[in-house]
Every structure is written in C-alpha cells, then in structure tokens.
Motif scaffolding. Sequence first.
Motif, PDB file in Angstrom:
ATOM      1  N   GLY A 153       0.736  -1.264   0.057  1.00 25.03           N
ATOM      2  CA  GLY A 153      -0.092  -0.008   0.021  1.00 25.03           C
ATOM      3  C   GLY A 153       0.832   1.145  -0.148  1.00 25.03           C
ATOM      4  N   ASP A 154       2.104   1.397   0.275  1.00 29.18           N
ATOM      5  CA  ASP A 154       3.105   2.562  -0.012  1.00 29.18           C
ATOM      6  C   ASP A 154       2.861   2.820  -1.067  1.00 29.18           C
ATOM      7  N   THR A 155       2.926   4.301  -1.234  1.00 24.37           N
ATOM      8  CA  THR A 155       3.502   5.097  -2.511  1.00 24.37           C
ATOM      9  C   THR A 155       4.974   5.211  -2.797  1.00 24.37           C
ATOM     10  N   VAL A 156       5.390   4.897  -3.988  1.00 20.46           N
ATOM     11  CA  VAL A 156       6.755   4.648  -4.284  1.00 20.46           C
ATOM     12  C   VAL A 156       7.046   5.652  -5.389  1.00 20.46           C
ATOM     13  N   ASN A 157       8.340   6.132  -5.438  1.00 18.90           N
ATOM     14  CA  ASN A 157       8.414   7.116  -6.777  1.00 18.90           C
ATOM     15  C   ASN A 157       9.817   6.471  -7.433  1.00 18.90           C
ATOM     16  N   ALA A 158      10.330   7.087  -8.519  1.00 19.18           N
ATOM     17  CA  ALA A 158      11.552   6.549  -9.044  1.00 19.18           C
ATOM     18  C   ALA A 158      12.625   6.548  -8.370  1.00 19.18           C
ATOM     19  N   ASN A 159      12.705   7.272  -7.170  1.00 20.57           N
ATOM     20  CA  ASN A 159      14.058   7.377  -6.314  1.00 20.57           C
ATOM     21  C   ASN A 159      13.851   6.431  -4.876  1.00 20.57           C
ATOM     22  N   THR A 160      12.546   5.780  -4.935  1.00 19.58           N
ATOM     23  CA  THR A 160      12.356   4.841  -3.754  1.00 19.58           C
ATOM     24  C   THR A 160      13.002   3.526  -3.781  1.00 19.58           C
ATOM     25  N   ILE A 161      13.933   3.090  -3.134  1.00 21.83           N
ATOM     26  CA  ILE A 161      14.530   1.638  -3.042  1.00 21.83           C
ATOM     27  C   ILE A 161      13.485   0.737  -2.485  1.00 21.83           C
ATOM     28  N   ILE A 162      12.875  -0.088  -3.482  1.00 21.24           N
ATOM     29  CA  ILE A 162      12.017  -1.199  -3.140  1.00 21.24           C
ATOM     30  C   ILE A 162      12.635  -2.619  -2.692  1.00 21.24           C
ATOM     31  N   GLY A 163      14.034  -2.844  -3.149  1.00 23.33           N
ATOM     32  CA  GLY A 163      14.669  -4.042  -2.886  1.00 23.33           C
ATOM     33  C   GLY A 163      16.148  -3.921  -3.469  1.00 23.33           C
ATOM     34  N   PHE A 164      16.742  -5.095  -3.150  1.00 21.92           N
ATOM     35  CA  PHE A 164      18.244  -5.239  -3.663  1.00 21.92           C
ATOM     36  C   PHE A 164      18.377  -6.555  -4.531  1.00 21.92           C
ATOM     37  N   VAL A 165      19.016  -6.452  -5.772  1.00 20.46           N
ATOM     38  CA  VAL A 165      19.200  -7.443  -6.712  1.00 20.46           C
ATOM     39  C   VAL A 165      19.964  -8.387  -6.099  1.00 20.46           C
ATOM     40  N   GLY A 166      19.453  -9.607  -6.295  1.00 22.26           N
ATOM     41  CA  GLY A 166      20.012 -10.818  -5.899  1.00 22.26           C
ATOM     42  C   GLY A 166      19.898 -12.039  -6.552  1.00 22.26           C
ATOM     43  N   THR A 167      19.926 -13.185  -6.165  1.00 23.84           N
ATOM     44  CA  THR A 167      19.975 -14.282  -6.993  1.00 23.84           C
ATOM     45  C   THR A 167      18.833 -15.496  -6.424  1.00 23.84           C
ATOM     46  N   SER A 168      17.876 -14.817  -5.892  1.00 27.25           N
ATOM     47  CA  SER A 168      16.862 -15.706  -5.298  1.00 27.25           C
ATOM     48  C   SER A 168      15.904 -16.240  -6.584  1.00 27.25           C
ATOM     49  N   GLY A 169      15.163 -17.280  -6.236  1.00 26.86           N
ATOM     50  CA  GLY A 169      14.190 -17.671  -7.117  1.00 26.86           C
ATOM     51  C   GLY A 169      14.618 -18.765  -8.079  1.00 26.86           C
ATOM     52  N   ASN A 170      14.090 -19.133  -8.934  1.00 25.64           N
ATOM     53  CA  ASN A 170      14.268 -20.267 -10.021  1.00 25.64           C
ATOM     54  C   ASN A 170      15.394 -19.478 -11.198  1.00 25.64           C
ATOM     55  N   ALA A 171      16.418 -19.109 -11.086  1.00 28.70           N
ATOM     56  CA  ALA A 171      17.284 -18.345 -11.870  1.00 28.70           C
ATOM     57  C   ALA A 171      18.146 -19.558 -12.576  1.00 28.70           C
ATOM     58  N   SER A 172      17.847 -19.756 -13.790  1.00 26.95           N
ATOM     59  CA  SER A 172      18.589 -20.912 -14.229  1.00 26.95           C
ATOM     60  C   SER A 172      19.841 -20.314 -15.236  1.00 26.95           C
ATOM     61  N   ASN A 173      20.780 -21.261 -15.302  1.00 27.30           N
ATOM     62  CA  ASN A 173      22.158 -20.990 -15.838  1.00 27.30           C
ATOM     63  C   ASN A 173      22.901 -19.743 -15.039  1.00 27.30           C
ATOM     64  N   THR A 174      22.496 -19.197 -13.948  1.00 30.11           N
ATOM     65  CA  THR A 174      23.334 -18.098 -13.732  1.00 30.11           C
ATOM     66  C   THR A 174      23.314 -18.001 -12.113  1.00 30.11           C
ATOM     67  N   ASP A 175      24.374 -17.669 -11.498  1.00 33.37           N
ATOM     68  CA  ASP A 175      24.461 -17.507 -10.076  1.00 33.37           C
ATOM     69  C   ASP A 175      24.875 -15.832  -9.747  1.00 33.37           C
ATOM     70  N   GLN A 176      24.711 -15.031 -10.873  1.00 36.47           N
ATOM     71  CA  GLN A 176      25.011 -13.809 -11.030  1.00 36.47           C
ATOM     72  C   GLN A 176      23.871 -13.152 -10.463  1.00 36.47           C
ATOM     73  N   PRO A 177      23.858 -11.938  -9.459  1.00 38.26           N
ATOM     74  CA  PRO A 177      22.911 -10.947  -9.244  1.00 38.26           C
ATOM     75  C   PRO A 177      22.088 -10.706 -10.448  1.00 38.26           C
ATOM     76  N   HIS A 178      20.899 -10.247 -10.428  1.00 37.61           N
ATOM     77  CA  HIS A 178      20.074  -9.971 -11.562  1.00 37.61           C
ATOM     78  C   HIS A 178      18.709  -9.677 -11.059  1.00 37.61           C
ATOM     79  N   LEU A 179      18.029  -8.985 -11.811  1.00 43.32           N
ATOM     80  CA  LEU A 179      16.590  -8.338 -11.789  1.00 43.32           C
ATOM     81  C   LEU A 179      15.752  -9.255 -12.692  1.00 43.32           C
ATOM     82  N   HIS A 180      14.679  -9.749 -12.374  1.00 44.95           N
ATOM     83  CA  HIS A 180      13.618 -10.384 -13.337  1.00 44.95           C
ATOM     84  C   HIS A 180      12.426  -9.364 -13.141  1.00 44.95           C
TER      85      HIS A 180
END
Length: 76
Positions: free
Chosen positions: A25-52
């Motif tokens: 419910g929070d309002t965010v804008n282009a300058n709001t940090i919502i999270g930090f890039v990582g390697t969670s989830g089912n990311a195949s063929n990579t162990d590098q941090p990335h955003l899906h």
Amino acid sequence: IVIDYGNGNFGKYMHLNRFAFVDVGDTVNANTIIGFVGTSGNASNTDQPHLHLEIRQGGYDQNLDPSVNPIGCIFQ
C-alpha cells in the motif's frame, strides 16, 4: 514485489536478495529503493545477481505479453 503503475500496468520485480523498507500500500516513486538485486528464485544458468522484471497489463495476475515494452509501460 508488485507495483501498480496506475495506468493499467503492473510490474513484478523478482529474484531480489532482500526487500527495502516498503510495505503493501505504500506509494513509491522513481527514487524509492524497493529491494536489492539478488539471486533468489529459479534463475537458471546463472549465479550472478540480476533482476527479473515482468510487466503485466490489466492486472498483476494477467497473462504475460512478451511484446510489451517495459519502458513505455513504466513511464506512461
């Protein structure tokens, strides 16, 4: 994290390492940090941090349309 852009488009930000200090419910804008890039989830063929990022039109649970340009959806 799901963000409603307010124009019928929703962005799903996935594979984050951790979330920032935002709540449902929070309002965010282009300058709001919502999270930090990582390697969670089912990311195949990579162990590098990335955003899906998925853009969905008409609702965050609607079918994904791969022809959607995410930049145009976010900045409408």
